[in-house]
Enzyme design. Structure first.
Site, PDB file in Angstrom:
ATOM      1  N   TYR A 171       0.831  -1.208   0.000  1.00  0.00           N
ATOM      2  CA  TYR A 171       0.000   0.000   0.000  1.00  0.00           C
ATOM      3  C   TYR A 171       0.865   1.258   0.000  1.00  0.00           C
ATOM      4  O   TYR A 171       1.708   1.452   0.878  1.00  0.00           O
ATOM      5  CB  TYR A 171      -0.874  -0.040   1.248  1.00  0.00           C
ATOM      6  CG  TYR A 171      -1.982   0.974   1.349  1.00  0.00           C
ATOM      7  CD1 TYR A 171      -3.308   0.576   1.222  1.00  0.00           C
ATOM      8  CD2 TYR A 171      -1.729   2.307   1.634  1.00  0.00           C
ATOM      9  CE1 TYR A 171      -4.343   1.490   1.369  1.00  0.00           C
ATOM     10  CE2 TYR A 171      -2.747   3.225   1.767  1.00  0.00           C
ATOM     11  CZ  TYR A 171      -4.059   2.809   1.637  1.00  0.00           C
ATOM     12  OH  TYR A 171      -5.083   3.708   1.787  1.00  0.00           O
TER      13      TYR A 171
ATOM     14  N   TYR B  57      -7.103   4.679  -6.465  1.00  0.00           N
ATOM     15  CA  TYR B  57      -7.109   4.666  -5.013  1.00  0.00           C
ATOM     16  C   TYR B  57      -8.484   4.210  -4.542  1.00  0.00           C
ATOM     17  O   TYR B  57      -9.418   4.998  -4.437  1.00  0.00           O
ATOM     18  CB  TYR B  57      -6.791   6.059  -4.454  1.00  0.00           C
ATOM     19  CG  TYR B  57      -6.737   6.112  -2.949  1.00  0.00           C
ATOM     20  CD1 TYR B  57      -5.705   5.496  -2.258  1.00  0.00           C
ATOM     21  CD2 TYR B  57      -7.715   6.776  -2.217  1.00  0.00           C
ATOM     22  CE1 TYR B  57      -5.646   5.536  -0.878  1.00  0.00           C
ATOM     23  CE2 TYR B  57      -7.662   6.824  -0.838  1.00  0.00           C
ATOM     24  CZ  TYR B  57      -6.622   6.204  -0.167  1.00  0.00           C
ATOM     25  OH  TYR B  57      -6.572   6.251   1.200  1.00  0.00           O
TER      26      TYR B  57
END
Length: 393
Positions: free
Chosen positions: A296, A347
């Protein structure tokens, strides 16, 4: 660390799906519609009738609640619903892990883990949160009055500065992470940054967001949704796709990590060091067994610290580790974020990384790593809680 009772290889991801990915505010669909699109696509991928879903898992401030989703999908019976508290994108892998636990325990047969996010509809996550209210409470009370209000300041810049000070880490090391994600996005037509390659000169010339973070150190702000169908290994044999078996799942936090950036005992960590031993022990493998990872990227310095926390290199050696194209497909020793990740694909609070991990172990990624039988997913560094998964084909 001994792990007695685990979910190892008892469950798998049998289907993945996503909506289209759009720049913030450009989606023609509502957040709820995007979420339904992702779930329907995951069911189609698995060969599962959506009405047979009986569980949902998500995380953070998910607005698309399971009861409403169940009504829209015509689900006959809802047996399980679960939300990971707080942690922003740190709950992504945990949502899958919780779904696996529900299936293994018999609470549900087919659980969908998902995340829908339309920042154009509901507002930007990148805004300074402390400016939205007249009174600041909790950990922010110890930072916002001193000007540390945005995610880039609180979840990246201070940690990056400290790492640079202690270990001599350079901006080019953070840039190497951004370049890897953008390079991989150029092979992925789904990616928002498809057709927009990035060079180191581009990176270094980009504007400051919160020094030492530049524009390309920061994740995208997009609209979209992603989902995965979780079921038992036995049921998956009758489904459409080659399953991605869940070898391990972990979630949690280290000491005082939720007390705010100014009150942590250690700034040069992603918080993943608190759960990495549990993950490796459950899976029965180590960093040397992993050829590809989805890490991430809210901010690039935290990716570097995640690599350190999972033992791919020693503390302080992350800068040297990422040099020389090590993170880039096809020749790097450890390609990461092979769909473009949060920086260059989209995202969706990191859930797109889970879907890409499934593609890697299936052998269907647009940047397919040769011999990638195992993939690590690390969700949400720099927050609390964090979580991670190890998938195998």
């Amino acid at each position: 660390m001994a792990v007695a009772l685990t979910i190892k290889d008892k469950t798998c991801i049998a289907g993945i799906g996503e909506s289209g990915y759009y720049r913030r505010g450009q989606s023609p669909h509502s957040e709820f519609e995007l979420t339904l699109q992702a779930i329907l696509a995951a069911c189609e991928d698995a060969g599962l009738d959506p009405k047979d879903i009986d569980g949902f898992c998500s995380y953070h401030v998910e607005r698309n609640d399971p009861v409403r989703l169940a009504n829209a999908l015509g689900i006959r019976h809802l047996g399980f619903s679960n939300l990971v508290w707080l942690g922003g994108g740190g709950g992504g892998a945990a949502a899958v892990g919780n779904g696996c636990a529900a299936v293994a325990a018999g609470y549900a047969r087919h659980v969908v883990a998902y995340r829908g996010l339309a920042q154009g509809q509901f507002g930007r996550f990148g805004h300074a949160l402390a400016t939205r209210t007249e009174r600041v409470t909790g950990p922010a009370a110890y930072s916002a009055p001193f000007g540390m209000m945005s995610p880039a300041q609180a979840l990246g810049a201070m940690q990056a500065q400290r790492h640079m000070h202690e270990f001599g880490t350079k901006a080019e090391h953070f840039g190497a992470i951004a370049l890897a994600s953008y390079k991989h996005a150029q092979r992925n037509p789904r990616a928002v940054m498809y057709g927009r390659p990035l060079t180191m000169d581009d990176y270094l010339r980009s504007r400051w967001i919160a020094e030492p973070l530049r524009l390309f150190d920061c994740c995208l702000e997009t609209d979209g949704a992603a989902a995965a169908v979780i079921t038992s290994t036995e049921r998956a044999r009758d489904m459409r796709q080659r399953p991605a078996y869940v070898m391990a799942a972990a979630q949690g936090s280290g000491y005082r990590y939720a007390a705010g950036a100014l009150n942590r005992p250690d700034l040069v960590t992603s918080n993943h060091e608190s759960i990495a031993p549990t993950l490796w022990a459950m899976a029965g493998i180590g960093p040397a067994d992993v050829k590809v990872a989805q890490l991430y990227e809210n901010f690039t310095p935290l990716v570097l610290m995640t690599l350190e926390d999972y033992g791919f290199c020693d503390k302080g050696e992350g800068g040297a580790f990422v040099e020389g194209g090590r993170l880039e497909w096809p020749d790097g020793a450890l390609p990461i974020n092979t769909s473009g990740g949060n920086l260059a694909e989209a995202y969706t609070h990191g859930f797109e990384l889970i879907n890409e991990a499934v593609r890697q172990v299936r052998g269907t990624s647009t940047c397919q790593v040769e011999g990638a039988e195992i993939c690590l997913v690390a969700s949400g560094p720099g927050v609390a809680p964090v979580s991670s998964l190890i998938l195998r084909g």
